[in-house]
Scaffold this motif. Structure first.
Motif, PDB file in Angstrom:
ATOM      1  N   VAL A   1       0.833  -1.199   0.000  1.00 16.81           N
ATOM      2  CA  VAL A   1       0.000   0.000   0.000  1.00 16.81           C
ATOM      3  C   VAL A   1       0.873   1.256   0.000  1.00 16.81           C
ATOM      4  O   VAL A   1       0.577   2.233  -0.692  1.00 16.81           O
ATOM      5  CB  VAL A   1      -0.959   0.000   1.213  1.00 16.81           C
ATOM      6  N   SER A   2       1.958   1.227   0.756  1.00 23.50           N
ATOM      7  CA  SER A   2       2.863   2.381   0.782  1.00 23.50           C
ATOM      8  C   SER A   2       3.385   2.677  -0.620  1.00 23.50           C
ATOM      9  O   SER A   2       3.473   3.843  -1.029  1.00 23.50           O
ATOM     10  CB  SER A   2       4.037   2.115   1.728  1.00 23.50           C
ATOM     11  N   LYS A   3       3.718   1.628  -1.360  1.00 19.66           N
ATOM     12  CA  LYS A   3       4.190   1.811  -2.737  1.00 19.66           C
ATOM     13  C   LYS A   3       3.116   2.474  -3.589  1.00 19.66           C
ATOM     14  O   LYS A   3       3.403   3.357  -4.414  1.00 19.66           O
ATOM     15  CB  LYS A   3       4.589   0.461  -3.342  1.00 19.66           C
ATOM     16  N   LYS A   4       1.869   2.081  -3.400  1.00 18.79           N
ATOM     17  CA  LYS A   4       0.775   2.686  -4.166  1.00 18.79           C
ATOM     18  C   LYS A   4       0.661   4.183  -3.866  1.00 18.79           C
ATOM     19  O   LYS A   4       0.415   4.992  -4.766  1.00 18.79           O
ATOM     20  CB  LYS A   4      -0.553   1.989  -3.837  1.00 18.79           C
ATOM     21  N   ILE A   5       0.849   4.546  -2.613  1.00 16.29           N
ATOM     22  CA  ILE A   5       0.770   5.960  -2.224  1.00 16.29           C
ATOM     23  C   ILE A   5       1.904   6.750  -2.864  1.00 16.29           C
ATOM     24  O   ILE A   5       1.699   7.830  -3.426  1.00 16.29           O
ATOM     25  CB  ILE A   5       0.799   6.094  -0.694  1.00 16.29           C
ATOM     26  N   VAL A   6       3.122   6.195  -2.795  1.00 15.93           N
ATOM     27  CA  VAL A   6       4.279   6.869  -3.398  1.00 15.93           C
ATOM     28  C   VAL A   6       4.093   7.019  -4.903  1.00 15.93           C
ATOM     29  O   VAL A   6       4.342   8.080  -5.477  1.00 15.93           O
ATOM     30  CB  VAL A   6       5.580   6.095  -3.093  1.00 15.93           C
ATOM     31  N   THR A   7       3.638   5.959  -5.536  1.00 11.77           N
ATOM     32  CA  THR A   7       3.429   5.993  -6.978  1.00 11.77           C
ATOM     33  C   THR A   7       2.369   7.013  -7.364  1.00 11.77           C
ATOM     34  O   THR A   7       2.509   7.741  -8.351  1.00 11.77           O
ATOM     35  CB  THR A   7       3.014   4.593  -7.490  1.00 11.77           C
ATOM     36  N   CYS A   8       1.336   7.106  -6.564  1.00 16.72           N
ATOM     37  CA  CYS A   8       0.265   8.078  -6.826  1.00 16.72           C
ATOM     38  C   CYS A   8       0.815   9.495  -6.820  1.00 16.72           C
ATOM     39  O   CYS A   8       0.390  10.344  -7.601  1.00 16.72           O
ATOM     40  CB  CYS A   8      -0.834   7.923  -5.784  1.00 16.72           C
ATOM     41  N   LEU A   9       1.781   9.752  -5.952  1.00 18.92           N
ATOM     42  CA  LEU A   9       2.335  11.101  -5.833  1.00 18.92           C
ATOM     43  C   LEU A   9       3.422  11.403  -6.852  1.00 18.92           C
ATOM     44  O   LEU A   9       3.614  12.558  -7.236  1.00 18.92           O
ATOM     45  CB  LEU A   9       2.911  11.301  -4.421  1.00 18.92           C
ATOM     46  N   THR A  10       4.151  10.367  -7.296  1.00 15.07           N
ATOM     47  CA  THR A  10       5.392  10.628  -8.041  1.00 15.07           C
ATOM     48  C   THR A  10       5.481  10.031  -9.434  1.00 15.07           C
ATOM     49  O   THR A  10       6.477  10.269 -10.129  1.00 15.07           O
ATOM     50  CB  THR A  10       6.599  10.112  -7.240  1.00 15.07           C
ATOM     51  N   SER A  11       4.517   9.255  -9.866  1.00 16.22           N
ATOM     52  CA  SER A  11       4.617   8.668 -11.207  1.00 16.22           C
ATOM     53  C   SER A  11       4.537   9.755 -12.269  1.00 16.22           C
ATOM     54  O   SER A  11       4.111  10.883 -12.002  1.00 16.22           O
ATOM     55  CB  SER A  11       3.487   7.660 -11.426  1.00 16.22           C
TER      56      SER A  11
END
Length: 416
Positions: free
Chosen positions: A316-326
């Motif tokens: 889930v943490s990866k999903k949050i980071v990806t949402c912000l930085t992709s």
């Protein structure tokens, strides 16, 4: 990775931001359910100025929603955040996702509390090298830049016109000081900046320090003293206010926004506020001592994922980071923060939407990392003595030379 009490406490001291290790407050992870996941994920950032109703607050909340969780976001002062992260990790309750100032990344890696981006499956290949470099240690990156920023001089066109100062004439320290004197003679105030005793003070001092040819491993050099003497001259002669000693970059901006100051040293993130200031403004590069543009520090934060005992949380943490930085998301994130994107493709989108960002994009591309030149985790142990020296000199406690001699001793480097 190392995660011992000794390493964490040593790193907490290395961050060099608070008087004692016990001042590094705690934190807490979200509550978990039986699957190891949590309906709430904790998220720390260095933006206490943004509440839940702000564009940034909404952006973070949206990323939680898209990941299927609720985010409990806490904004700390930049200086306080690194300390709290170290102690929280020691206590086993680090946040799930954390944005940290780029020089702090190496200190947290040294403490063994950040995950490698490769281990999490996060892609950083499109990030500009001078930006990702601040979070890269031994060839591995430990976070994804949310964006980048740097410093320049905003100026009030009305004040300069009334004082008969052409901003194009600002070529070096002498011409800038002459302009400040003209402004003061015309009944207005000269320049405001942040000299507070935190990393913000060091960040704002670095363009002048580097612009004089200063070297962070030799704080006591004559070149370093020249930069500090310039700031002291401005304060002593009333060309800059005495409250720069307590000014954060936010309060310094608020002074400039009153319309009483000719110049304000500040960053990309103030562009939106500049448009609302109510007076025409311009931007010029911070001049070097003898001409040309001074090197400016790369600012901005990395989105990191601290080590967790419950590794099931990383998905889930990866999903949050990806949402912000992709690549698809950076434009929205950096628009909320008024940051320059860390990738060329998104930068081009930003400049197309707002041509006033072009000089800032160019400045970020040429900016210098605070931990570059092999400094890494040594930077915080240099920065704190440096901002302490600035405080001592501007307050009149010590001469610039004596203050920097003390700083060099505190930094533990040989005199050169």
């Amino acid at each position: 990775m190392r995660n011992t009490r000794r390493t964490l406490l040593a790193a907490c001291v290395a961050v060099g931001t608070l008087a004692s290790v016990t001042a590094c407050g705690g934190g807490g992870s979200g509550s978990s359910d039986s699957t190891g996941k949590s309906a709430t994920y904790t998220f720390w950032d260095p933006y206490p100025q943004f509440d839940a109703s702000s564009n940034w607050g909404k952006r973070v909340a949206q990323c939680g929603t898209s990941a299927g969780v609720k985010i409990k976001r806490t904004g700390y002062d930049t200086t306080d955040l690194g300390n709290k992260a170290l102690l929280a990790a020691q206590q086993g309750n680090a946040p799930d996702v954390m944005l940290v100032d780029n020089p702090v990344v190496s200190t947290l890696v040294e403490a063994g509390i950040l995950n490698k981006t490769n281990d999490l499956g996060l892609d950083t290949s499109a990030i500009q090298k001078n930006i990702i470099g601040a979070g890269t240690i031994d060839g591995a990156s430990y976070g994804v830049p949310i964006g980048a920023n740097t410093l320049a001089l905003y100026y009030n066109k009305k004040i300069l016109t009334a004082a008969h100062v052409d901003p194009a004439s600002i070529k070096d320290w002498a011409s800038l000081t002459a302009a400040l004197k003209k402004v003061k003679s015309a009944g207005k105030k000269g320049i405001t900046f942040s000299a507070i005793g935190t990393e913000e003070g060091s960040f704002q001092f670095l363009p002048w320090f580097w612009g004089a040819g200063g070297d962070l491993t030799h704080l006591d050099s004559p070149k370093s003293a020249a930069a500090l003497s310039l700031w002291k001259q401005w304060v002593d002669e009333g060309l800059a206010p005495k409250d720069v000693l307590n000014n954060t970059q936010t309060t310094s901006w608020q002074e400039f926004a009153t319309g009483d100051y000719a110049f304000g040293e500040n960053g990309t993130w103030q562009l939106a506020n500049a448009e609302k200031a109510g007076f025409p403004y311009g931007v010029v590069s911070i001049p070097g001592r003898n001409g040309g543009s001074a090197p400016v520090p790369t600012g901005g934060e990395f989105v990191t994922v601290p080590v967790q005992q419950d590794t099931a949380r990383y998905d889930v943490s990866k999903k949050i980071v990806t949402c912000l930085t992709s690549s698809e998301s950076l434009l929205a994130s950096d628009t909320a923060l008024t940051y320059v994107a860390p990738t060329a493709a998104v930068q081009a989108q930003q400049v197309e939407a707002n041509p006033k960002l072009k000089p800032w994009v160019e400045a970020v591309a040429a900016a210098r990392g605070r931990t570059s030149g092999g400094l890494g985790t040594k930077y915080p142990t240099i920065s704190q003595p440096m901002w302490t020296a600035v405080q001592a000199a501007l307050s009149g406690g010590k001469s610039p030379e004596a203050a920097l001699d003390a700083a060099q001793t505190a930094a533990g480097k040989s005199k050169g």
